[in-house]
Write a protein that holds these residues in place. Structure first.
Motif, PDB file in Angstrom:
ATOM      1  N   HIS A 258       0.851  -1.185   0.000  1.00  0.00           N
ATOM      2  CA  HIS A 258       0.000   0.000   0.000  1.00  0.00           C
ATOM      3  C   HIS A 258       0.889   1.239   0.000  1.00  0.00           C
ATOM      4  CE1 HIS A 258      -3.504  -2.498   0.734  1.00  0.00           C
ATOM      5  NE2 HIS A 258      -2.764  -3.164   1.613  1.00  0.00           N
ATOM      6  N   SER A 259       0.535   2.242  -0.790  1.00  0.00           N
ATOM      7  CA  SER A 259       1.402   3.413  -0.952  1.00  0.00           C
ATOM      8  C   SER A 259       1.655   4.138   0.364  1.00  0.00           C
ATOM      9  CB  SER A 259       0.833   4.377  -1.995  1.00  0.00           C
ATOM     10  OG  SER A 259      -0.449   4.799  -1.610  1.00  0.00           O
ATOM     11  N   SER A 260       0.709   4.121   1.288  1.00  0.00           N
ATOM     12  CA  SER A 260       0.911   4.804   2.566  1.00  0.00           C
ATOM     13  C   SER A 260       1.905   4.070   3.467  1.00  0.00           C
ATOM     14  CB  SER A 260      -0.423   4.957   3.296  1.00  0.00           C
ATOM     15  OG  SER A 260      -0.970   3.683   3.576  1.00  0.00           O
TER      16      SER A 260
ATOM     17  N   ARG B 130       9.307   4.217  -6.010  1.00  0.00           N
ATOM     18  CA  ARG B 130      10.130   5.048  -6.895  1.00  0.00           C
ATOM     19  C   ARG B 130      10.070   4.520  -8.318  1.00  0.00           C
ATOM     20  NH1 ARG B 130       9.903   7.726  -3.051  1.00  0.00           N
ATOM     21  NH2 ARG B 130      11.559   8.722  -1.873  1.00  0.00           N
ATOM     22  N   GLU B 131      10.267   5.446  -9.258  1.00  0.00           N
ATOM     23  CA  GLU B 131      10.476   5.138 -10.665  1.00  0.00           C
ATOM     24  C   GLU B 131      11.716   5.902 -11.106  1.00  0.00           C
ATOM     25  OE1 GLU B 131       7.261   5.803 -13.421  1.00  0.00           O
ATOM     26  OE2 GLU B 131       5.766   5.158 -11.969  1.00  0.00           O
ATOM     27  N   LEU B 132      12.290   5.486 -12.207  1.00  0.00           N
ATOM     28  CA  LEU B 132      13.410   6.194 -12.818  1.00  0.00           C
ATOM     29  C   LEU B 132      12.979   6.603 -14.214  1.00  0.00           C
ATOM     30  CD1 LEU B 132      16.458   7.019 -13.122  1.00  0.00           C
ATOM     31  CD2 LEU B 132      16.834   4.690 -13.942  1.00  0.00           C
TER      32      LEU B 132
ATOM     33  N   GLY C  51      11.895   9.316  -8.670  1.00  0.00           N
ATOM     34  CA  GLY C  51      10.848   9.820  -7.788  1.00  0.00           C
ATOM     35  C   GLY C  51       9.565   9.055  -7.983  1.00  0.00           C
ATOM     36  N   ASP C  52       8.501   9.566  -7.381  1.00  0.00           N
ATOM     37  CA  ASP C  52       7.210   8.910  -7.569  1.00  0.00           C
ATOM     38  C   ASP C  52       6.605   9.331  -8.903  1.00  0.00           C
ATOM     39  OD1 ASP C  52       6.068  11.443  -7.157  1.00  0.00           O
ATOM     40  OD2 ASP C  52       5.575  11.019  -5.068  1.00  0.00           O
ATOM     41  N   GLU C  53       5.548   8.667  -9.277  1.00  0.00           N
ATOM     42  CA  GLU C  53       4.929   8.872 -10.584  1.00  0.00           C
ATOM     43  C   GLU C  53       4.508  10.326 -10.795  1.00  0.00           C
ATOM     44  OE1 GLU C  53       1.208   6.974 -13.169  1.00  0.00           O
ATOM     45  OE2 GLU C  53       1.446   6.442 -11.054  1.00  0.00           O
ATOM     46  N   GLU C  54       3.968  10.952  -9.763  1.00  0.00           N
ATOM     47  CA  GLU C  54       3.503  12.334  -9.881  1.00  0.00           C
ATOM     48  C   GLU C  54       4.661  13.298 -10.145  1.00  0.00           C
ATOM     49  OE1 GLU C  54       2.582  10.316  -7.259  1.00  0.00           O
ATOM     50  OE2 GLU C  54       0.612   9.835  -8.083  1.00  0.00           O
ATOM     51  N   LYS C  55       5.780  13.090  -9.476  1.00  0.00           N
ATOM     52  CA  LYS C  55       6.942  13.959  -9.670  1.00  0.00           C
ATOM     53  C   LYS C  55       7.464  13.847 -11.100  1.00  0.00           C
ATOM     54  CE  LYS C  55      11.509  14.955  -7.719  1.00  0.00           C
ATOM     55  NZ  LYS C  55      12.465  14.607  -6.664  1.00  0.00           N
ATOM     56  N   ILE C  56       7.543  12.633 -11.610  1.00  0.00           N
ATOM     57  CA  ILE C  56       8.026  12.429 -12.974  1.00  0.00           C
ATOM     58  C   ILE C  56       7.050  13.037 -13.979  1.00  0.00           C
ATOM     59  CG2 ILE C  56       8.575  10.685 -14.720  1.00  0.00           C
ATOM     60  CD1 ILE C  56       9.722   8.984 -12.393  1.00  0.00           C
ATOM     61  N   ASN C  57       5.753  12.852 -13.743  1.00  0.00           N
ATOM     62  CA  ASN C  57       4.753  13.454 -14.626  1.00  0.00           C
ATOM     63  C   ASN C  57       4.859  14.974 -14.620  1.00  0.00           C
ATOM     64  OD1 ASN C  57       3.756  10.934 -15.298  1.00  0.00           O
ATOM     65  ND2 ASN C  57       2.043  11.038 -13.869  1.00  0.00           N
ATOM     66  N   ALA C  58       5.100  15.559 -13.455  1.00  0.00           N
ATOM     67  CA  ALA C  58       5.208  17.018 -13.348  1.00  0.00           C
ATOM     68  C   ALA C  58       6.424  17.533 -14.118  1.00  0.00           C
ATOM     69  CB  ALA C  58       5.292  17.430 -11.881  1.00  0.00           C
ATOM     70  N   LEU C  59       7.573  16.849 -14.005  1.00  0.00           N
ATOM     71  CA  LEU C  59       8.753  17.268 -14.752  1.00  0.00           C
ATOM     72  C   LEU C  59       8.503  17.163 -16.254  1.00  0.00           C
ATOM     73  CD1 LEU C  59      11.700  18.203 -14.951  1.00  0.00           C
ATOM     74  CD2 LEU C  59      12.370  15.799 -14.777  1.00  0.00           C
ATOM     75  N   CYS C  60       7.872  16.086 -16.671  1.00  0.00           N
ATOM     76  CA  CYS C  60       7.567  15.911 -18.098  1.00  0.00           C
ATOM     77  C   CYS C  60       6.677  17.040 -18.608  1.00  0.00           C
ATOM     78  CB  CYS C  60       6.899  14.562 -18.347  1.00  0.00           C
ATOM     79  SG  CYS C  60       8.004  13.163 -18.128  1.00  0.00           S
ATOM     80  N   ALA C  61       5.696  17.432 -17.810  1.00  0.00           N
ATOM     81  CA  ALA C  61       4.789  18.510 -18.209  1.00  0.00           C
ATOM     82  C   ALA C  61       5.554  19.819 -18.411  1.00  0.00           C
ATOM     83  CB  ALA C  61       3.689  18.687 -17.168  1.00  0.00           C
ATOM     84  N   VAL C  62       6.506  20.106 -17.537  1.00  0.00           N
ATOM     85  CA  VAL C  62       7.298  21.340 -17.654  1.00  0.00           C
ATOM     86  C   VAL C  62       8.250  21.260 -18.848  1.00  0.00           C
ATOM     87  CG1 VAL C  62       9.002  22.799 -16.493  1.00  0.00           C
ATOM     88  CG2 VAL C  62       7.087  21.867 -15.197  1.00  0.00           C
TER      89      VAL C  62
END
Length: 167
Positions: free
Chosen positions: A77-79, A84-86, A126-137
């Motif tokens: 469970h994530s909590s 992490r992902e690369l 990082g986690d999926e959200e962090k990687i998605n945020a960097l990709c968006a920028v």
């Protein structure tokens, strides 16, 4: 809903293919799958992220448990775990915009691992959200190519997903 499973298997040829084949034959949606060595040389840990409700998760676990090379399955469970992902992201980087990219990379605590006349390669863990945020920028600069690993995860605290319990 996404579910993360830690699956311990015997380190034998074809195990990963049997697991992914079983899941695809049963029409379970695999979001990601990552396999790697563990602290035990004869055991491989496969982290699988599947999409589905609790009933579908139960079916995935039951089907995987039938495979002879599967030793143990545990839902993470994530909590209660560290996930992490690369990602490696190749982005267009003409000389006039490189400093902007460097600033973005620093904000995300990522690393630039390759630079040439036209592109830069950024590495981020990082986690999926962090990687998605960097990709968006970075999309504003032009992503040329990207590759991401599947999720890997460990339980927090002293517990461990092991075949045996330490005394």
């Amino acid at each position: 809903m996404k579910h993360t499973l830690a699956v311990l298997v015997l380190n034998k040829p074809g195990v990963l293919a049997r697991i992914s084949g079983l899941l695809s034959r049963r029409v379970f949606n695999i979001e990601s799958i990552a396999a790697g060595y563990t602290e035990e040389p004869d055991i491989t840990r496969i982290t699988i992220v599947v999409n589905g409700d609790d009933r579908e998760l139960d079916q995935v676990v039951k089907q995987l448990s039938k495979l002879i090379d599967v030793i143990k399955i545990q839902e993470l469970h994530s909590s209660e775990s560290i996930e992490r992902e690369l990602a490696l992201i190749k982005v267009k980087a003409d000389p006039t915009r490189r400093s902007d990219i460097v600033d973005i990379v620093e904000i995300f605590r990522a690393n630039i691992v390759d630079v040439n006349r036209e592109t830069m390669v950024v590495e981020l863990t990082g986690d999926e959200e962090k990687i998605n945020a960097l990709c968006a920028v970075l999309e504003d600069h032009g992503i040329v190519e990207m590759v991401r690993t599947g999720k890997i995860a460990l339980c927090r605290g002293p517990g461990a997903t092991k075949y045996y319990q330490e005394q």
